[in-house]
Design a protein around this motif. Structure first.
Motif, PDB file in Angstrom:
ATOM      1  N   UNK B 122      40.657  56.106  51.494  1.00  0.00           N
ATOM      2  CA  UNK B 122      40.786  55.618  50.123  1.00  0.00           C
ATOM      3  C   UNK B 122      39.432  55.333  49.503  1.00  0.00           C
ATOM      4  N   UNK B 123      38.458  54.961  50.335  1.00  0.00           N
ATOM      5  CA  UNK B 123      37.101  54.759  49.810  1.00  0.00           C
ATOM      6  C   UNK B 123      36.562  56.085  49.269  1.00  0.00           C
ATOM      7  N   UNK B 183      46.796  51.657  48.831  1.00  0.00           N
ATOM      8  CA  UNK B 183      45.332  51.758  48.837  1.00  0.00           C
ATOM      9  C   UNK B 183      44.664  50.523  48.252  1.00  0.00           C
ATOM     10  N   UNK B 184      44.535  49.496  49.058  1.00  0.00           N
ATOM     11  CA  UNK B 184      43.890  48.281  48.566  1.00  0.00           C
ATOM     12  C   UNK B 184      42.448  48.572  48.180  1.00  0.00           C
ATOM     13  N   UNK B 185      42.019  47.975  47.120  1.00  0.00           N
ATOM     14  CA  UNK B 185      40.623  48.132  46.719  1.00  0.00           C
ATOM     15  C   UNK B 185      40.433  49.109  45.580  1.00  0.00           C
ATOM     16  N   UNK B 186      41.345  50.045  45.404  1.00  0.00           N
ATOM     17  CA  UNK B 186      41.209  51.005  44.308  1.00  0.00           C
ATOM     18  C   UNK B 186      41.216  50.276  42.967  1.00  0.00           C
ATOM     19  N   UNK B 192      36.174  46.569  38.259  1.00  0.00           N
ATOM     20  CA  UNK B 192      34.772  46.124  38.231  1.00  0.00           C
ATOM     21  C   UNK B 192      33.901  47.136  37.510  1.00  0.00           C
ATOM     22  N   UNK B 193      34.219  48.410  37.680  1.00  0.00           N
ATOM     23  CA  UNK B 193      33.407  49.441  37.046  1.00  0.00           C
ATOM     24  C   UNK B 193      33.578  49.448  35.533  1.00  0.00           C
ATOM     25  N   UNK B 194      34.795  49.225  35.053  1.00  0.00           N
ATOM     26  CA  UNK B 194      35.054  49.397  33.615  1.00  0.00           C
ATOM     27  C   UNK B 194      35.395  48.089  32.892  1.00  0.00           C
ATOM     28  N   UNK B 199      46.383  48.555  36.119  1.00  0.00           N
ATOM     29  CA  UNK B 199      47.763  48.542  36.603  1.00  0.00           C
ATOM     30  C   UNK B 199      47.871  49.592  37.698  1.00  0.00           C
ATOM     31  N   UNK B 200      48.356  49.211  38.863  1.00  0.00           N
ATOM     32  CA  UNK B 200      48.582  50.172  39.940  1.00  0.00           C
ATOM     33  C   UNK B 200      50.064  50.226  40.224  1.00  0.00           C
ATOM     34  N   UNK B 201      50.594  51.427  40.383  1.00  0.00           N
ATOM     35  CA  UNK B 201      51.981  51.543  40.820  1.00  0.00           C
ATOM     36  C   UNK B 201      52.175  52.899  41.484  1.00  0.00           C
TER      37      UNK B 201
END
Lengths: 427, 427
Positions: B122-123, B183-186, B192-194, B199-201
């Motif tokens: 995922x990284x 995928x934790x962290x995505x 942080x970038x934007x 929202x993740x689903x």
């Protein structure tokens, strides 16, 4: 009688609710104390308490003369009238209506049922229900000046599906009794009589809500099935009762389980209802030579560990478990509840449902819901209706809103969560 | 980098959103005009426009010198920067990530995909996605100072079910790929970038939402099934996406349709996925002597009206129709949508689903949902993610709230319905 409507009514109700709750929590208080606790101006509070006193919701119990240090005229202390009803639950069954009246603490003050013929009109049923309320009022010295909400459970889908032929047209004469029109006018009759918001919904759905919020372990996602003369269901999803696009959500009894099975009253064949309803189970017992007339006979056969009864019940529960398995894959509930008197008489039903369900789910234990028998009995239908109007139900807050309520929540003093935030609110 | 959090951020975002929408609707405006239209004080507005100018979301286009009658210094006119991205949709598939960037009008400004190996971490996937955004930005001259929301679709259940062994424990090594950890962290990486809420689903669920709100005929109750390498599903109930108690709602592909059927990758047997997924359909064709390697071969067989292909497709669709029938009895949706490339190649699938479904429902025509093929293609996954962040989606308003959001709605300037009112919001 013309009812007051709109935002102002909702705001006023919210004020009243706060005052009643403050009195409930703190016991007798002076107007000044109430104003501080609920954050209302003295003027607004005076209007509210005046109205509540006039309607008999609260009473003057004494003055604070003996308790105050300062000078001036002693202030009256107000308290809830213990004889004032706050909530009402009404459950219209096929052959009786059950009424439960509760006080501000949600404690039942009075409760009774009255029977009617299965062919009785909705006008007759409504009249009988209102007469029952009158009788309970007279017998128990209850009055209704401050009713905050009335929940009404009705059999059949609600709201009534919109058919091309109209809701009271050919459908009423069709072979599909689950689709008969909903009892229009019942809500209006109660709203006008008690000047309170009324919530109407299918009674099995209200039972689902009552099970979801019962006890300390309330859940936001629940599948509820009730086995009786038919097989009904109700869903709580994300904390909300689900009605569906045409008021038909939760009809698990009419999922096909045997494509070539017995004809169902809905017009299809092999519905779950044909194998898992009480008549379906009794018919299957007859088919295997065990001649049972009623639920009591079945209970005796179960107590005697009759192998035919055991087999029939397990097969019915396995079919039910497969249907619940599909519903669980679809909705991922935290809990599955099986209701109906037969569930208590034949514990094997819930056991077998749980076993079948386990085999239908992902092979990961944590994903499966808790499966249990209903906590409330079939005679507790009015409790389900009551559950729908209890203010402090976190579930009710998200129940579909009427347009009026949307307006009301824009008002400065509007509630975040009140009885008025519910479906089919009148006035 | 520490992100600002809490109510103030949400209120500021709401103000920004109002300003951007006013500029979108009215074109270039002076600060005075904007203040009147959005109802903000000049001081607050000045802060908002200063921040938006600094981040490049808006630009000074001219002054009102030529248009004004009065005296005094000409006022600057502000307008949206047409190069400023407002919304982003990201769809992580098993082997590629797709990014769509949209402007304030919800028009797509840029879109592309990048492939990765199925075993990529995922990284790595996140890094590739962010690199793709950089490339699109450079190529199309897009900047991201005013991103209002980012939707991210991921395969598999989300939020990840809470297993007793932890989300990254034995489950990751189990035979159940649908249950691998989310995928934790995505979400954090994008937030942080934007500096935008994310929202993740699950991506199939997001596709369901996109189908529900697509076009003029949006519906509040929808059952969505996608046929591809597997069979996934998503539900919209009462206007809300349904996640279920453990993030597993919508797994229609794993409802049992043949108790003695083929083993499924989930560990059960005879799941819908074993007969209605593309591999399941190809395998059944082989079984009846029609040797097809891939979807293209199947399309040719369908075009040639090959009887085996027709029979296999009809049987798969009938199984699908029975599962959808149970879901329809449960949820009473207004619409059923079947997605996946195979649906376009073989129209018989949707036809047969509709026919089977009709037989599974109450014999009352009005109660049945519309059945149709998906409007969005499999490559449109990022559009589904985008749909989840479009502010003006009436469906999003009711999506499960985070605690932060509940606080925010108590604030005086809080929105009734904004991107921030969505699940899994960061910051």
């Amino acid at each position: 009688m013309q009812l007051p409507t709109g935002v102002h009514v909702l705001v006023r109700r919210t004020h009243e609710d706060r005052v009643m709750r403050a009195l409930q929590e703190n016991g007798a208080m002076s107007r000044g104390e109430i104003a501080r606790v609920v954050g209302l101006s003295r003027t607004t509070l005076s209007e509210i308490t005046g109205s509540l006193l006039q309607r008999g919701a609260i009473v003057v119990v004494d003055t604070d003369a003996s308790r105050r240090a300062g000078s001036g005229r002693p202030a009256e202390r107000l308290a809830l009238d213990p004889a004032s009803a706050q909530f009402m639950g009404v459950d219209f069954g096929h052959r009786r209506v059950h009424v439960v009246i509760a006080d501000a603490s949600h404690e039942v003050m009075a409760s009774d049922a009255v029977r009617y013929d299965g062919s009785a009109s909705w006008a007759t049923r409504t009249e009988l229900a209102l007469g029952l309320v009158d009788r309970l009022s007279a017998e128990s010295g209850i009055h209704f000046g401050a009713i905050q909400g009335i929940g009404i459970g009705v059999p059949g889908p609600y709201p009534a599906p919109d058919g091309p032929a109209g809701s009271a047209g050919p459908r009423a004469a069709s072979k599909a009794p689950v689709l008969r029109p909903a009892p229009e006018g019942v809500d209006v009759a109660f709203a006008e009589r008690f000047h309170a918001p009324v919530i109407v919904d299918n009674n099995t759905r209200l039972a689902a809500l009552a099970e979801a919020i019962s006890g300390a372990d309330s859940v936001a996602d629940l599948v509820y099935v009730r086995l009786s003369d038919g097989v009904g269901g109700g869903l709580v999803v994300g904390g909300q009762l689900v009605t569906g696009s045409a008021g038909l959500a939760g009809e698990l009894g009419h999922v096909t389980v045997e494509p070539a099975g017995r004809p169902c009253r809905c017009g299809k064949r092999g519905c779950l209802e044909t194998v898992a309803s009480v008549p379906g189970i009794l018919a299957a017992c007859w088919q295997f030579g065990l001649q049972l007339e009623n639920l009591q006979d079945l209970a005796e056969a179960v107590a005697a560990a009759h192998p035919v009864a055991d087999r029939v019940l397990r097969e019915a529960a396995a079919a039910l478990g497969r249907v619940i398995g599909a519903a669980t894959m679809t909705l991922n509930p935290a809990k599955v509840v099986i209701g109906g008197e037969i569930t208590r008489l034949a514990p094997v039903l819930v056991e077998q449902v749980a076993a079948t369900l386990a085999a239908e789910l992902f092979p990961v234990a944590s994903a499966g819901p808790v499966v249990e028998a209903a906590r409330l009995s079939d005679d507790d239908g009015a409790i389900g209706a009551l559950a729908a109007v209890f203010h402090n139900s976190p579930l009710l807050a998200g129940y579909p809103e009427s347009t009026d309520v949307k307006e009301a929540t824009d008002a400065p003093d509007a509630p975040n969560s009140t009885t008025e935030g519910a479906a089919h609110v009148r006035p």
